[in-house]
Scaffold this motif. Structure first.
Motif, mmCIF file in Angstrom:
data_model
loop_
_atom_site.group_PDB
_atom_site.id
_atom_site.type_symbol
_atom_site.label_atom_id
_atom_site.label_comp_id
_atom_site.label_asym_id
_atom_site.label_seq_id
_atom_site.Cartn_x
_atom_site.Cartn_y
_atom_site.Cartn_z
ATOM 1 N N ALA A 183 0.789 -1.194 0.104
ATOM 2 C CA ALA A 183 -0.018 -0.040 -0.119
ATOM 3 C C ALA A 183 0.781 1.236 -0.044
ATOM 4 O O ALA A 183 0.488 2.129 -0.874
ATOM 5 N N VAL A 184 1.954 1.278 0.901
ATOM 6 C CA VAL A 184 2.876 2.508 0.876
ATOM 7 C C VAL A 184 3.600 2.649 -0.765
ATOM 8 O O VAL A 184 3.600 3.645 -1.178
ATOM 9 N N SER A 185 3.879 1.372 -0.962
ATOM 10 C CA SER A 185 4.506 1.544 -2.373
ATOM 11 C C SER A 185 3.616 1.907 -3.479
ATOM 12 O O SER A 185 4.207 2.711 -4.383
ATOM 13 N N VAL A 186 2.298 1.704 -3.340
ATOM 14 C CA VAL A 186 1.462 2.231 -4.124
ATOM 15 C C VAL A 186 1.462 3.717 -4.264
ATOM 16 O O VAL A 186 1.356 4.653 -5.162
ATOM 17 N N CYS A 187 1.408 4.270 -2.686
ATOM 18 C CA CYS A 187 1.618 5.583 -2.626
ATOM 19 C C CYS A 187 2.653 6.396 -3.329
ATOM 20 O O CYS A 187 2.601 7.300 -4.156
ATOM 21 N N LYS A 188 3.887 5.578 -3.127
ATOM 22 C CA LYS A 188 5.149 6.309 -3.431
ATOM 23 C C LYS A 188 5.152 6.367 -5.088
ATOM 24 O O LYS A 188 5.420 7.167 -5.642
ATOM 25 N N GLY A 189 4.370 5.122 -5.778
ATOM 26 C CA GLY A 189 4.378 5.124 -7.142
ATOM 27 C C GLY A 189 3.452 6.380 -7.792
ATOM 28 O O GLY A 189 3.535 7.004 -8.826
ATOM 29 N N LEU A 190 2.227 6.491 -6.863
ATOM 30 C CA LEU A 190 1.692 7.617 -7.359
ATOM 31 C C LEU A 190 2.119 9.093 -7.501
ATOM 32 O O LEU A 190 2.100 9.920 -8.101
ATOM 33 N N ALA A 191 2.839 9.322 -6.297
ATOM 34 C CA ALA A 191 3.673 10.489 -6.170
ATOM 35 C C ALA A 191 4.755 10.647 -7.380
ATOM 36 O O ALA A 191 5.207 11.985 -7.464
ATOM 37 N N MET A 192 5.166 9.626 -8.064
ATOM 38 C CA MET A 192 6.223 9.705 -9.197
ATOM 39 C C MET A 192 5.642 10.350 -10.239
ATOM 40 O O MET A 192 4.660 9.630 -10.894
ATOM 41 N N LYS A 193 6.210 11.367 -10.767
ATOM 42 C CA LYS A 193 5.645 11.898 -12.087
ATOM 43 C C LYS A 193 5.991 10.886 -13.321
ATOM 44 O O LYS A 193 5.166 10.394 -14.178
ATOM 45 N N LYS A 194 7.234 10.337 -13.157
ATOM 46 C CA LYS A 194 7.557 9.263 -14.289
ATOM 47 C C LYS A 194 8.290 8.136 -13.152
ATOM 48 O O LYS A 194 8.997 8.514 -12.295
ATOM 49 N N LEU A 195 7.852 7.045 -13.597
ATOM 50 C CA LEU A 195 8.360 5.680 -12.880
ATOM 51 C C LEU A 195 9.963 5.789 -12.984
ATOM 52 O O LEU A 195 10.312 5.819 -14.255
ATOM 53 N N SER A 196 10.469 5.560 -11.704
ATOM 54 C CA SER A 196 11.775 5.437 -11.761
ATOM 55 C C SER A 196 12.002 3.881 -11.216
ATOM 56 O O SER A 196 11.593 3.732 -10.038
ATOM 57 N N VAL A 197 12.858 3.174 -11.912
ATOM 58 C CA VAL A 197 13.096 1.802 -11.670
ATOM 59 C C VAL A 197 13.908 1.645 -10.527
ATOM 60 O O VAL A 197 13.827 0.936 -9.713
ATOM 61 N N LYS A 198 15.062 2.593 -10.603
ATOM 62 C CA LYS A 198 16.040 2.596 -9.548
ATOM 63 C C LYS A 198 15.130 3.028 -8.044
ATOM 64 O O LYS A 198 15.455 2.095 -7.048
ATOM 65 N N LYS A 199 14.132 3.652 -7.994
ATOM 66 C CA LYS A 199 13.487 4.043 -6.734
ATOM 67 C C LYS A 199 12.338 2.943 -6.556
ATOM 68 O O LYS A 199 12.512 2.501 -5.358
ATOM 69 N N ALA A 200 11.882 2.277 -7.436
ATOM 70 C CA ALA A 200 11.002 1.066 -6.997
ATOM 71 C C ALA A 200 12.006 0.106 -6.586
ATOM 72 O O ALA A 200 11.532 -0.712 -5.619
ATOM 73 N N VAL A 201 13.270 -0.282 -7.065
ATOM 74 C CA VAL A 201 13.984 -1.328 -6.499
ATOM 75 C C VAL A 201 14.334 -0.778 -5.111
ATOM 76 O O VAL A 201 14.652 -1.793 -4.240
ATOM 77 N N LEU A 202 14.555 0.157 -4.833
ATOM 78 C CA LEU A 202 15.180 0.607 -3.652
ATOM 79 C C LEU A 202 14.173 0.670 -2.543
ATOM 80 O O LEU A 202 14.341 0.104 -1.470
ATOM 81 N N ILE A 203 12.840 1.118 -2.992
ATOM 82 C CA ILE A 203 11.564 0.940 -2.086
ATOM 83 C C ILE A 203 11.471 -0.676 -1.575
ATOM 84 O O ILE A 203 11.298 -1.050 -0.670
ATOM 85 N N GLY A 204 11.604 -1.457 -2.774
ATOM 86 C CA GLY A 204 11.371 -2.730 -2.554
ATOM 87 C C GLY A 204 12.562 -3.406 -1.828
ATOM 88 O O GLY A 204 12.140 -4.361 -0.704
ATOM 89 N N LEU A 205 13.799 -2.927 -1.849
ATOM 90 C CA LEU A 205 14.904 -3.492 -0.888
ATOM 91 C C LEU A 205 14.516 -2.898 0.586
ATOM 92 O O LEU A 205 14.781 -3.769 1.522
ATOM 93 N N TRP A 206 14.251 -1.854 0.657
ATOM 94 C CA TRP A 206 13.846 -1.354 1.973
ATOM 95 C C TRP A 206 12.703 -2.196 2.784
ATOM 96 O O TRP A 206 13.108 -2.582 3.950
ATOM 97 N N PHE A 207 11.567 -2.326 1.992
ATOM 98 C CA PHE A 207 10.427 -3.155 2.423
ATOM 99 C C PHE A 207 10.667 -4.570 2.875
ATOM 100 O O PHE A 207 10.341 -5.131 3.617
ATOM 101 N N GLY A 208 11.374 -5.126 1.798
ATOM 102 C CA GLY A 208 11.675 -6.553 1.911
ATOM 103 C C GLY A 208 12.484 -6.869 3.084
ATOM 104 O O GLY A 208 12.752 -7.798 3.386
#
Length: 185
Positions: A19-44
């Protein structure tokens, strides 16, 4: 613990991070794969770390509570699940931002993985093989978090509360299953 039970538990635990990742993605104007992986690493990473810590704490107290461990598992999982559902239905929306700085991600990772600490305690009582379990939970959360960033970037907040409700229901059902298995055995 069966692989299916572990998978269902991992998905349930991952729903806050999703759910928090969805919010992070919503806030991104353009999808950042680097940020998505970093978010995944933190949460995972935190979803793997917290049950390991809970397991270590649980093993210290195991001999005192083995006769009621199934009740503890049920109460903890039901409590976590009910809180997730209540939070989803409350209508309070967190302000979305796409920051992945150390302080922000640390606080979010801890907040979304507190429930995993309680599950780790439960795993100690149930004598679950913890290394494969936490690895599985961490990888599942990583994948769902990265997918959550993508979904948030594409679809927005539409699925945030549904994901939290789903995760809460899964945890309640898993707690009831553990209780039923011990009472009917």
């Amino acid at each position: 613990m069966s692989l299916l039970t572990l998978f269902i538990t991992a998905v349930g635990l991952s729903m806050d991070a999703f759910a928090v990742s969805v919010c992070k993605g919503l806030a991104m104007k353009k999808l950042s794969v680097k940020k998505a992986v970093l978010i995944g690493l933190w949460f995972g990473g935190f979803q793997a770390l917290m049950p390991a810590i809970g397991y270590l704490l649980g093993t210290r107290f195991e001999k005192y509570v083995t006769s009621i461990d199934h009740w503890i598992a049920f109460v903890l999982l039901a409590f976590i699940g009910i809180n997730m559902i209540k939070e989803a239905l409350s209508g309070d929306e967190d302000e979305a931002n796409d920051s992945v700085d150390l302080k922000t991600m640390f606080l979010l990772a801890v907040a979304t993985s507190i429930d995993a600490l309680a599950v780790g305690v439960t795993y100690a009582f149930l004598q679950v093989r913890i290394i494969p379990a936490v690895a599985f939970i961490g990888v599942t959360t990583f994948v769902l978090s990265v997918v959550g960033v993508k979904i948030g970037n594409v679809f927005g907040l539409r699925y945030k509360s549904k994901a939290e409700i789903f995760g809460g229901i899964i945890l309640i059902v898993m707690g009831a299953k553990i209780l039923a298995e011990h009472l009917l055995a």
